[in-house]
Design a protein around this motif. Sequence first.
Motif, mmCIF file in Angstrom:
data_model
loop_
_atom_site.group_PDB
_atom_site.id
_atom_site.type_symbol
_atom_site.label_atom_id
_atom_site.label_comp_id
_atom_site.label_asym_id
_atom_site.label_seq_id
_atom_site.Cartn_x
_atom_site.Cartn_y
_atom_site.Cartn_z
ATOM 1 N N SER A 164 0.821 -1.225 0.000
ATOM 2 C CA SER A 164 0.000 0.000 0.000
ATOM 3 C C SER A 164 0.847 1.263 0.000
ATOM 4 C CB SER A 164 -0.944 0.007 1.211
ATOM 5 O OG SER A 164 -1.788 -1.111 1.203
ATOM 6 N N LEU A 165 1.946 1.243 -0.753
ATOM 7 C CA LEU A 165 2.833 2.407 -0.870
ATOM 8 C C LEU A 165 2.376 3.226 -2.071
ATOM 9 C CD1 LEU A 165 6.158 0.495 -0.170
ATOM 10 C CD2 LEU A 165 4.826 1.855 1.446
ATOM 11 N N MET A 166 1.399 4.095 -1.832
ATOM 12 C CA MET A 166 0.681 4.754 -2.912
ATOM 13 C C MET A 166 1.562 5.608 -3.831
ATOM 14 S SD MET A 166 -2.050 3.309 -2.218
ATOM 15 C CE MET A 166 -3.131 4.047 -3.420
ATOM 16 N N PRO A 167 2.495 6.422 -3.314
ATOM 17 C CA PRO A 167 3.308 7.228 -4.243
ATOM 18 C C PRO A 167 4.092 6.366 -5.222
ATOM 19 C CG PRO A 167 3.568 7.998 -1.978
ATOM 20 C CD PRO A 167 2.833 6.711 -1.908
ATOM 21 N N TYR A 168 4.597 5.257 -4.741
ATOM 22 C CA TYR A 168 5.423 4.421 -5.607
ATOM 23 C C TYR A 168 4.581 3.671 -6.639
ATOM 24 C CZ TYR A 168 9.083 5.610 -2.338
ATOM 25 O OH TYR A 168 9.972 6.316 -1.586
ATOM 26 N N ARG A 169 3.328 3.450 -6.304
ATOM 27 C CA ARG A 169 2.435 2.861 -7.320
ATOM 28 C C ARG A 169 2.250 3.833 -8.478
ATOM 29 N NH1 ARG A 169 -3.810 1.444 -6.071
ATOM 30 N NH2 ARG A 169 -3.956 3.695 -6.399
ATOM 31 N N ALA A 170 2.099 5.125 -8.158
ATOM 32 C CA ALA A 170 1.966 6.141 -9.202
ATOM 33 C C ALA A 170 3.264 6.274 -9.993
ATOM 34 C CB ALA A 170 1.594 7.481 -8.572
ATOM 35 N N ILE A 171 4.399 6.246 -9.293
ATOM 36 C CA ILE A 171 5.688 6.357 -9.976
ATOM 37 C C ILE A 171 5.906 5.183 -10.915
ATOM 38 C CG2 ILE A 171 8.185 6.258 -9.592
ATOM 39 C CD1 ILE A 171 7.715 7.953 -7.070
ATOM 40 N N ALA A 172 5.511 3.992 -10.487
ATOM 41 C CA ALA A 172 5.649 2.809 -11.352
ATOM 42 C C ALA A 172 4.859 2.994 -12.640
ATOM 43 C CB ALA A 172 5.179 1.559 -10.608
ATOM 44 N N ALA A 173 3.670 3.595 -12.534
ATOM 45 C CA ALA A 173 2.866 3.845 -13.739
ATOM 46 C C ALA A 173 3.577 4.837 -14.660
ATOM 47 C CB ALA A 173 1.490 4.376 -13.345
ATOM 48 N N GLY A 174 4.141 5.901 -14.082
ATOM 49 C CA GLY A 174 4.850 6.882 -14.899
ATOM 50 C C GLY A 174 6.076 6.290 -15.574
ATOM 51 N N LEU A 175 6.844 5.481 -14.851
ATOM 52 C CA LEU A 175 8.031 4.846 -15.424
ATOM 53 C C LEU A 175 7.647 3.874 -16.534
ATOM 54 C CD1 LEU A 175 9.991 4.270 -12.104
ATOM 55 C CD2 LEU A 175 10.697 5.766 -13.975
ATOM 56 N N LYS A 176 6.507 3.209 -16.356
ATOM 57 C CA LYS A 176 6.026 2.320 -17.422
ATOM 58 C C LYS A 176 5.678 3.138 -18.667
ATOM 59 C CE LYS A 176 4.772 -1.868 -18.752
ATOM 60 N NZ LYS A 176 5.697 -3.028 -18.779
ATOM 61 N N GLY A 177 5.124 4.321 -18.453
ATOM 62 C CA GLY A 177 4.845 5.213 -19.582
ATOM 63 C C GLY A 177 6.113 5.598 -20.316
ATOM 64 N N ILE B 189 0.918 7.956 -22.908
ATOM 65 C CA ILE B 189 0.260 9.187 -22.448
ATOM 66 C C ILE B 189 -0.734 8.886 -21.332
ATOM 67 C CG2 ILE B 189 -1.433 10.936 -23.173
ATOM 68 C CD1 ILE B 189 0.098 11.072 -25.851
ATOM 69 N N GLN B 190 -1.491 7.806 -21.474
ATOM 70 C CA GLN B 190 -2.472 7.450 -20.441
ATOM 71 C C GLN B 190 -1.787 7.210 -19.097
ATOM 72 O OE1 GLN B 190 -4.790 4.127 -21.771
ATOM 73 N NE2 GLN B 190 -5.670 5.220 -23.511
ATOM 74 N N LEU B 191 -0.681 6.454 -19.124
ATOM 75 C CA LEU B 191 0.020 6.143 -17.876
ATOM 76 C C LEU B 191 0.690 7.379 -17.290
ATOM 77 C CD1 LEU B 191 1.621 2.665 -18.709
ATOM 78 C CD2 LEU B 191 -0.256 3.143 -17.130
ATOM 79 N N LEU B 192 1.270 8.210 -18.127
ATOM 80 C CA LEU B 192 1.935 9.425 -17.637
ATOM 81 C C LEU B 192 0.929 10.389 -17.008
ATOM 82 C CD1 LEU B 192 4.407 9.925 -20.613
ATOM 83 C CD2 LEU B 192 5.059 9.438 -18.239
ATOM 84 N N LYS B 193 -0.217 10.539 -17.639
ATOM 85 C CA LYS B 193 -1.256 11.409 -17.072
ATOM 86 C C LYS B 193 -1.738 10.865 -15.729
ATOM 87 C CE LYS B 193 -3.265 13.585 -21.201
ATOM 88 N NZ LYS B 193 -4.475 13.692 -22.047
ATOM 89 N N ARG B 194 -1.949 9.558 -15.661
ATOM 90 C CA ARG B 194 -2.416 8.956 -14.411
ATOM 91 C C ARG B 194 -1.397 9.164 -13.296
ATOM 92 N NH1 ARG B 194 -2.980 2.620 -14.120
ATOM 93 N NH2 ARG B 194 -1.171 2.703 -12.752
ATOM 94 N N ALA B 195 -0.123 8.952 -13.637
ATOM 95 C CA ALA B 195 0.934 9.121 -12.635
ATOM 96 C C ALA B 195 0.970 10.551 -12.112
ATOM 97 C CB ALA B 195 2.280 8.733 -13.235
ATOM 98 N N LEU B 196 0.890 11.522 -13.024
ATOM 99 C CA LEU B 196 0.944 12.928 -12.613
ATOM 100 C C LEU B 196 -0.250 13.309 -11.757
ATOM 101 C CD1 LEU B 196 2.280 14.487 -15.927
ATOM 102 C CD2 LEU B 196 3.437 14.512 -13.696
ATOM 103 N N GLU B 197 -1.430 12.830 -12.114
ATOM 104 C CA GLU B 197 -2.626 13.137 -11.319
ATOM 105 C C GLU B 197 -2.493 12.590 -9.898
ATOM 106 O OE1 GLU B 197 -5.791 11.465 -13.542
ATOM 107 O OE2 GLU B 197 -5.755 12.996 -15.129
ATOM 108 N N GLU B 198 -2.032 11.326 -9.787
ATOM 109 C CA GLU B 198 -1.924 10.703 -8.467
ATOM 110 C C GLU B 198 -0.831 11.356 -7.637
ATOM 111 O OE1 GLU B 198 -1.572 6.472 -8.763
ATOM 112 O OE2 GLU B 198 -3.425 6.237 -9.911
ATOM 113 N N LEU B 199 0.309 11.650 -8.261
ATOM 114 C CA LEU B 199 1.403 12.280 -7.519
ATOM 115 C C LEU B 199 1.026 13.690 -7.060
ATOM 116 C CD1 LEU B 199 4.453 11.108 -9.651
ATOM 117 C CD2 LEU B 199 3.861 10.375 -7.337
ATOM 118 N N HIS B 200 0.282 14.411 -7.884
ATOM 119 C CA HIS B 200 -0.171 15.746 -7.486
ATOM 120 C C HIS B 200 -1.126 15.656 -6.294
ATOM 121 C CE1 HIS B 200 -1.342 19.933 -7.804
ATOM 122 N NE2 HIS B 200 -2.618 19.560 -7.821
#
Length: 969
Positions: A784-797, A810-821
């Motif tokens: 349940s390490l939420m920031p790193y879940r978002a980072i993993a999505a961005g890195l996959k992008g 683009i979908q993964l990068l947008k999702r990562a940015l929304e969650e990290l923000h």
Amino acid sequence: MNIQEKHPKPVPTAMADDEPRGNLRFGPFELSSKERALRRDGVALPLGSRALEILIYLAERPGKVIAKQELIDHVWPDVTVEEGSIRVHVAAIRKALGDGQFGNRYIANIKGRGYSFVGTLASLEGATESRAARSRHQAGLPVRPIMMIGRETFVTEVGDRLLKDRFVTLLGPGGIGKTAIALAVGRVVAEAFGREIFFVDLESVTDPHHVAAAVATSLGFSLKSKDPGPELVDLIRSRRLLIILDSCEHVIEAVASFAEQLYQQTEEIHVLTTSRELLKVEGEHCCRVLPLDFPPGDSEQTANAVLRYPAVQLFVRRVAMRAGRVVLSDQEAPFVADICRKLDGIPLAIELAAGQVAALGLENTVDLLVSRLELLRLSHRTAVARHRTLKATLDWSYDLLSDAERIVFRRIAAFVGHFTLDAARSVAGEPGVAAEDIFDAVAGLVEKSLITTRIDVVQAQYRLPNTTRAYALAKLEEHDEVDMVFGRHAEYLAGHLEALREFLSGLPGTEKAAAYSDQLSNVRAALEWSFGPRGDAETATRLAAASTQVFLELSLLIECQAWAERAMAGLGGPHQYSRFAMEISASIPLALMHTESNDQRVRTAFANALDIAIEQGDLAHELRVLSGLFMYSHWTMDIRGASEIATRSRKLASTTGNHDDMALAEAMLAASEHLSGNHLATQLHCEAGLRHLASRPRPRTEPYLFHYTSFLLVGMTRSLLYRGLLGQSLDYARRAREEAKRSGNPATLCRSLALILPVFLAMADLSQSDQYIGELSELSVAHSLMPYRAIAAGLKGQWLLLQDKRSEAIQLLKRALEELHAQHHEMLNMDFTCDLAVALADLGEHEQALTLTVNAIAQQQRAGKFLHMPALFRMKGLILASRSAEDHSGAEASLLSAIDWAKRQSATLFELKAATDLAGLLLKQDRMPEAYEYLGASLDRMPAGISFPVRTRAVQMLGQLQSGTEDVG
């Protein structure tokens, strides 16, 4: 429940081939050859005489394949019939039996050979067994079906030991399957004894003086002597036979004496005993009967996976015998596995639970097992008295204990999982009672198979199986000792955890995590009691403080936060600024920032914890809290705040003179310089921190709120990456990952993976990048390490962009940015912003891409966050260059700004990227000499080293420019 054992093997009971059997039982059916009747649950079933004759003929020859012609000759001796008649009658039999309808198989069609009865048979009570059948069963062995699951190899090993050493004891707790194994061993070795095997059930023998007489009766002797032992030994001295003495523990001394006589005074008499404790006499060899293997909690929980374990196989088969065989689904498999785990793989407990499943269904049985009292009441009507319920089985053992053993037995029920002798003394002892008395009682419980031992550790550990613990807890309630014992348990655990922290300080992180993992079940139980209605507030506060380290080391952050907040709610008065308050208050923001949001609540909570540390004058804890505050500032890209905390930490570290403290301060200074884009300074601080680590007298567990050793290695990785030294950066990246793994902390490993992955992406190492991104994703979800879940999505992008899969990226990068923000985690969001912008531009979304980049540049400049300026200006230049020729001057200006920023930061890699893009832009305008000059100068500043895509592209373009320039000249 819908359970089916895949490919079940029939276990037929051997019977004579040539004589009628009388009454037989299989499943819910009774078959009488005398009455020519088939009954189910006492009700006669309509079955034609020919079909009944076929069924009787097959059932009297279980497991044997009967040719169709043999059946015809038997059923129609004077009539010529077609084979089709057999098929018709067999079909009628199967219909009556429901054969195959619910999975139960009784009649098998062996293709090309005939039919076979494959059900499990038992003679009904009172039936007379034929001479031939008795011969096949071996003299004196009970006629009962034996289901060996997961014991086949053990039975063979026991048989071999018995033949070699003559005297073997099957040792184990009640319900473990000792009797069934003894019978199986008897059948295995039968030929070696000419079928001279005698089984003596001692359960009903209450007077020890009657043991030898019971054995004599079983062998067919009626002895008149007052001491029949020596007389019986004389009578059988010259014979070769096997005597099985079952259930010896309640007459252990008499059995021991008689068995020793048989061993010492005969040469061909072999003895196999079953007991809950050893006889401890000459010649005895122990074969301990272990529980059936069951699926571990962390193993695969599909139906196919759990059915590989004998405990589940037994459970499934027992349910099938009661309710018909059906399919174990993947959805139900984890529940069945959990039942087998809760029952510790003990066959009797599993069989009783399986009976409940057959009657009540799986969900109701799982609920039933939650209640330990209901668990003890599960019953089996046809079992021997001591095995009809778990309570009866344990009553049998409990009644044989001494008073001291009974006291210790019920009091150690407070422990969930393993405990040590010292723990048992603390919880079970009494004032004035010597520790040796407690230790002797524990040893007695081990000898009587009531508690298990684990000796593969530094200090021997003990454990009550779950079913036994349930019984012991009931005894604890009977004696009205629950509050006293559970209070002692909580106090002991608080003190133990406090001492354990110091003891573990010199161990690697993985060993520390393993040690804390062993304590987890006890910690949870103690916290539940301490914070419950009968708990003690003082103990609860102390225990909550001590247990924070357990939860943090195991990355159980949500659970840590829950207990810490519960403890903080009760803090007040003298505890408001106590050491306990320091420990508890620091854990809450750490959990929050990893699992919910890195918002102002985190900063406030850390500030409160820091106030307490200052109030206490605790420099070590002050540094600990400052490391948490620094992590908050680092994640939010608060450069000024991070720098102030790092400077303050170095002053404190200088006061303590501790190399670990200095290494922590250098790690903070390195990270704050990295945020400012000072990569040379970053490297120098990292090198200084690593020198401190090398200088310390001995390594110790890091007491701070982030793992600074891996942090220093990550800092080296990133500073070398920005400077273009990718070969060295790769080496440090691998070291950082290994160090993070050794820490045993998932959050540390996630942070390291997130920050080193850009190196592998820069190398375009798709395979290694994908592996590490997958590892990061799995860890972040599991803990349940939420920031790193978002980072993993961005890195996959970013990984997808390397393969030109822009839409998915683009979908993964947008999702990562929304969650990290949303989580106020800005550490890597600018990296993702740059890649999102260029991906949008590639798809023609220039305005959206440009707006995104311009806004990001303005935001970074207002906040003084300069790390990403080279990348952002480069992205702006690329977007303008791709939008239109009219924007080329603006693109050139942006790329020149990127180069300028990179030079100031010693970010040679980013300078080369921007210079290559600028050369490409100038080439489009036929400005080859300028392009050559910019690119050549940038390549000259690039350190020598391994090849990677950015360098390769630049070298190739420089070659084209050089050729073109020469042609023009």
